[in-house]
Motif scaffolding. Sequence first.
Motif, PDB file in Angstrom:
ATOM      1  N   SER A 150     -13.032  -0.693  -8.667  1.00 49.72           N
ATOM      2  CA  SER A 150     -12.740   0.527  -8.065  1.00 49.72           C
ATOM      3  C   SER A 150     -11.531   1.120  -8.482  1.00 49.72           C
ATOM      4  O   SER A 150     -11.158   2.339  -7.738  1.00 49.72           O
ATOM      5  CB  SER A 150     -12.770   0.336  -6.569  1.00 49.72           C
ATOM      6  N   ARG A 190       0.876  -0.980  -0.229  1.00 48.41           N
ATOM      7  CA  ARG A 190       0.121  -0.008   0.065  1.00 48.41           C
ATOM      8  C   ARG A 190       0.962   1.400   0.033  1.00 48.41           C
ATOM      9  O   ARG A 190       2.054   1.117   0.670  1.00 48.41           O
ATOM     10  CB  ARG A 190      -0.851   0.135   1.166  1.00 48.41           C
ATOM     11  N   THR A 249     -12.681   2.602  -1.068  1.00 50.20           N
ATOM     12  CA  THR A 249     -11.866   2.369  -1.894  1.00 50.20           C
ATOM     13  C   THR A 249     -10.489   1.926  -1.886  1.00 50.20           C
ATOM     14  O   THR A 249     -10.013   2.538  -1.009  1.00 50.20           O
ATOM     15  CB  THR A 249     -11.945   3.486  -2.943  1.00 50.20           C
ATOM     16  N   PRO A 250     -10.064   1.054  -2.616  1.00 47.12           N
ATOM     17  CA  PRO A 250     -10.573   0.089  -3.732  1.00 47.12           C
ATOM     18  C   PRO A 250     -10.866  -1.126  -2.807  1.00 47.12           C
ATOM     19  O   PRO A 250     -10.065  -1.789  -2.368  1.00 47.12           O
ATOM     20  CB  PRO A 250      -9.517  -0.122  -4.723  1.00 47.12           C
ATOM     21  N   ALA A 257       0.042   3.758  -9.017  1.00 42.67           N
ATOM     22  CA  ALA A 257      -0.015   4.659  -8.293  1.00 42.67           C
ATOM     23  C   ALA A 257       0.813   5.405  -7.702  1.00 42.67           C
ATOM     24  O   ALA A 257       0.653   6.438  -6.953  1.00 42.67           O
ATOM     25  CB  ALA A 257      -1.032   4.194  -6.761  1.00 42.67           C
ATOM     26  N   VAL A 317      -9.668   5.216   2.298  1.00 37.92           N
ATOM     27  CA  VAL A 317      -8.908   5.409   0.986  1.00 37.92           C
ATOM     28  C   VAL A 317      -7.660   4.744   0.972  1.00 37.92           C
ATOM     29  O   VAL A 317      -6.682   5.230   1.711  1.00 37.92           O
ATOM     30  CB  VAL A 317      -8.930   7.020   0.517  1.00 37.92           C
ATOM     31  N   THR A 370      -4.324   3.444  -1.269  1.00 40.11           N
ATOM     32  CA  THR A 370      -3.978   3.253  -2.694  1.00 40.11           C
ATOM     33  C   THR A 370      -2.634   2.574  -2.900  1.00 40.11           C
ATOM     34  O   THR A 370      -1.931   2.589  -1.872  1.00 40.11           O
ATOM     35  CB  THR A 370      -3.508   4.696  -3.175  1.00 40.11           C
ATOM     36  N   MET A 389      -9.772   4.747  -7.441  1.00 37.70           N
ATOM     37  CA  MET A 389      -8.453   4.930  -6.822  1.00 37.70           C
ATOM     38  C   MET A 389      -7.702   6.137  -7.212  1.00 37.70           C
ATOM     39  O   MET A 389      -6.878   6.902  -6.966  1.00 37.70           O
ATOM     40  CB  MET A 389      -7.875   3.477  -6.626  1.00 37.70           C
TER      41      MET A 389
END
Length: 288
Positions: A257, A166, A251-252, A205, A183, A185, A261
Amino acid sequence: MKKTTNYLILVAVSCVMIACSKNEHSPVANNISLHFNNTFKNNTIVLGGANSVDATSNISDSAQVHHLSELKYVVSNIRLVKADGTEVPYNVNDLDKGATVVNQAKPASLDYVLTNIPVGEYRQLKFGLGVKQEINTLDQVRFPAFYAAAGANDTDMMWQWATGYRFTKIEGFFGSENKAFQVHTGSTLNGEGGKPETYTQGVDAYRDITLDLTAAAVVGNNAPKITVKADFDKLLSGQTKVILTAKNAITPSLHSSMAAMEVFVNNIGGNGKENKSGMFSVERVENN
């Protein structure tokens, strides 16, 4: 003549000794400290309970109150740029030595020391929000320290359903009814049955952040401190305006999703093109 020669030799030796003495006391490297000040607008975030920041994100004609209960993000691939444009990388391919998890619940994690930075004047700071693709694997063998720190129960910066880390983990409550939002990402590889040969890149991301310093960070006898502000109001009021709803607040949770994101990723990390700073800015540089 002999006396003159001896005198000249003595002067030369003295000059060499003075130069050596100066070199012995002139550092070739020193440290730079990064301090991360996580805010919602101009208020430093305080997590939890009655001390939560009651900050309002003004979006369109709406105002929404948000209480943040968890705030974490990964910083890696750190580079310092000298006044002449020379880029000095800091352990960019070693997560153990050149990456950290900034965790608002752990004050010690808000400060990260870069050691043995070459003497010079630095005008720019670059770093990755997240982990670049080529080393974004849960590799306990190559990077045991970072793997352990990211996987700790009170950090939890690993996906359970994907192959990497993450990059951000932001949770809390929103609105008058204090509904939960999450949230999370990160760059993801989607596949079937855990088979690497089926993996394809999902959302990328990772974002490369570029920040101009407010003043030169002078490394020498000084060990400068750079305060970096991360304004999490940009999560909702950045490149794309977002009002949290029951539909987009978690999310996600599924691969479907990923588009949602990416909106949050661009808000906090920029889009990597015309916006390379996202929610980050440099508040001040202290040359101690």
